[in-house]
Design a protein around this motif. Structure first.
Motif, short mmCIF file in Angstrom:
data_model
loop_
_atom_site.label_atom_id
_atom_site.label_comp_id
_atom_site.label_asym_id
_atom_site.label_seq_id
_atom_site.Cartn_x
_atom_site.Cartn_y
_atom_site.Cartn_z
N UNK A 34 22.15 29.91 42.93
CA UNK A 34 22.22 29.45 41.37
C UNK A 34 21.31 30.40 40.71
N UNK A 35 21.77 30.80 39.68
CA UNK A 35 21.02 31.70 38.69
C UNK A 35 20.42 30.89 37.46
N UNK A 36 20.48 29.29 37.49
CA UNK A 36 20.01 28.60 36.55
C UNK A 36 21.38 28.02 35.82
N UNK A 37 21.74 26.82 36.25
CA UNK A 37 22.86 26.03 35.85
C UNK A 37 24.13 26.93 35.63
N UNK A 38 24.17 27.54 36.95
CA UNK A 38 25.56 28.29 37.17
C UNK A 38 26.40 27.52 38.38
N UNK A 39 26.05 26.20 38.66
CA UNK A 39 27.01 25.62 39.63
C UNK A 39 28.48 25.65 39.25
N UNK A 40 28.57 25.44 37.95
CA UNK A 40 30.28 25.73 37.60
C UNK A 40 30.74 27.08 37.90
N UNK A 41 29.99 27.83 37.86
CA UNK A 41 30.35 29.33 38.20
C UNK A 41 30.82 29.48 39.63
N UNK A 42 29.84 28.88 40.57
CA UNK A 42 29.61 28.89 42.03
C UNK A 42 31.11 28.10 42.56
N UNK A 43 31.09 26.94 41.84
CA UNK A 43 32.28 26.19 42.24
C UNK A 43 33.50 26.61 42.02
N UNK A 44 33.90 27.14 40.67
CA UNK A 44 35.17 28.03 40.55
C UNK A 44 35.43 29.29 41.41
N UNK A 45 34.14 29.98 41.42
CA UNK A 45 34.48 31.12 42.44
C UNK A 45 34.69 30.76 43.92
N UNK A 46 34.22 29.68 44.44
CA UNK A 46 34.70 29.27 45.74
C UNK A 46 36.12 28.81 45.97
N UNK A 47 36.48 28.16 44.81
CA UNK A 47 38.15 27.83 44.63
C UNK A 47 38.84 29.04 44.56
N UNK A 48 38.38 29.93 43.76
CA UNK A 48 39.14 31.22 43.49
C UNK A 48 39.18 32.23 44.98
N UNK A 49 38.24 32.19 45.70
CA UNK A 49 37.85 33.01 46.94
C UNK A 49 38.87 32.16 48.08
N UNK A 50 39.00 30.82 48.02
CA UNK A 50 39.87 30.44 48.95
C UNK A 50 41.45 30.18 48.39
N UNK A 51 41.63 30.90 47.51
CA UNK A 51 43.33 31.09 46.97
C UNK A 51 43.54 32.40 47.54
N UNK A 52 43.92 32.36 48.74
CA UNK A 52 44.11 33.63 49.53
C UNK A 52 45.10 34.76 49.23
N UNK A 53 46.05 34.45 48.49
CA UNK A 53 46.87 35.70 47.74
C UNK A 53 46.21 36.28 46.72
N UNK A 54 45.30 35.64 45.85
CA UNK A 54 44.25 36.28 44.96
C UNK A 54 43.35 37.07 45.77
N UNK A 55 42.56 36.42 46.62
CA UNK A 55 41.49 37.08 47.27
C UNK A 55 41.98 38.33 48.22
N UNK A 56 43.08 38.17 48.97
CA UNK A 56 43.63 39.43 49.50
C UNK A 56 43.77 40.61 48.64
#
Length: 362
Positions: A34-56
């Motif tokens: 957390x870089x300082x109220x960046x939980x919204x960023x982290x949560x979105x990135x986790x969801x995008x990381x688990x979007x397999x076609x995009x991540x690959x």
């Protein structure tokens, strides 16, 4: 270091049956600093990381052949995203890489500059737009609906669906016109306090509405019926549960129950229109929002990146903290749902796994 099996997205567009397992070493599933109220960023990135076609597509560096050098970000957004997702895939995300990604987003839109909390869906929508611009190329008009040509990209190939809105004269029953609209996510307003099944929210979203329209049959403007259906299903369906559409409403008083398997949109397809090779959707990620519109905290729940979807655990991500969810239940704070299209073959495979004692999800 754990060995994970990464599911490779088929390179043939629209084909979800071909899931190819490639064994390679990865780091453990990891959180983000957390870089300082960046939980919204982290949560979105986790969801995008688990979007397999995009991540690959991003971590394989395949995107580099598609980068448009004259895009608004000059390719910086897609490169920054590939860098942070690659480090997440290795289990060692660096604070500096995440800070750079946030800085690029801030340069694209002042809303995401600084250290203030932001709305996760706003970031997600902006991110998809920016990466689409970084990768877009000219394509032909849609053959199914004749929709005007638009620049296409891997983002639109994965997330884009098409609506058909039909305006009907209630006096003559004649169709005045049909309008086609592209979408990357559906924002579902939750108006009623209490528990709402997801299907009810979708029914409300797609119900026939009365609008004023000029009718060339009646030669005057009057109330007409507007019916909206899905002409073209996306590969990945994003549903935004909007609890803040009514002033004074308490988001904690309304929540949505939703299926983890076999979500179907068949009832909302254009009459006579068949879906893509998949007929149902499977949940793989959730972005949660805890709190209210002015202040709160974002977390994520995601399926681990294993090919045996039913047998893999759900994980809870809270910035740097990661922990398994032994018995998954619908989180009342669910804010954005991520579903992926599942073919009939995959549905039967999952049912067989469940019947043989695979881990069930409640």
């Amino acid at each position: 270091m754990a060995v994970h099996l990464f599911t490779e997205w088929s390179k043939s567009p629209g084909h979800l049956d071909h899931w190819e397992r490639t064994g390679r070493e990865q780091g453990e599933e990891c959180g983000l600093p957390n870089l300082g109220q960046t939980c919204y960023l982290s949560a979105v990135l986790q969801c995008l990381y688990h979007t397999l076609p995009l991540t690959h597509y991003l971590i394989s560096q395949a995107f580099k052949e598609d980068v448009v050098k004259r895009s608004p970000s000059r390719g910086q957004v897609v490169q920054a995203a590939a860098d942070i997702l690659t480090e997440m895939d290795r289990g060692k995300p660096k604070k500096g890489t995440l800070a750079y990604f946030k800085g690029v987003c801030g340069r694209m839109d002042d809303l995401f500059a600084g250290s203030g909390q932001r709305e996760a869906h706003d970031l997600l929508s902006s991110f998809l737009t920016w990466v689409h611009q970084d990768l877009s190329s000219s394509r032909n008009a849609c053959k199914k609906c004749g929709l005007e040509p638009e620049r296409r990209s891997t983002i639109s190939d994965i997330f884009e669906g098409i609506h058909r809105a039909t305006i009907i004269c209630p006096e003559s029953g004649a169709i005045i016109c049909s309008i086609h609209e592209r979408f990357w996510s559906l924002s579902l307003p939750l108006n009623n306090p209490g528990e709402t099944p997801l299907e009810d929210a979708l029914q409300q979203y797609y119900h026939t509405r009365a609008i004023k329209w000029y009718c060339h049959y009646c030669r005057r403007e009057h109330l007409c019926h507007r019916q909206m259906h899905i002409l073209f299903l996306p590969k990945v369906l994003i549903l935004h549960l909007n609890r803040y559409n009514i002033k004074g409403s308490d988001p904690k008083l309304n929540w949505v129950t939703f299926p983890t398997e076999e979500l179907t949109l068949d009832g909302h397809l254009t009459p006579g229109q068949k879906g893509r090779p998949w007929s149902k959707f499977s949940l793989y990620s959730i972005c949660n929002h805890h709190g209210n519109k002015k202040r709160g905290h974002y977390t994520a729940c995601c399926r681990s990146n294993h090919p045996q979807h039913v047998q893999t655990p759900w994980l809870f991500f809270d910035d740097e903290e990661v922990r398994p969810i032994e018995r998954f239940k619908n989180p009342r704070d669910a804010h954005i749902l991520f579903y992926i299209g599942v073919s009939q073959v995959q549905q039967e495979s999952r049912q067989t796994c469940l019947a043989s004692g695979g881990m069930g999800l409640q």
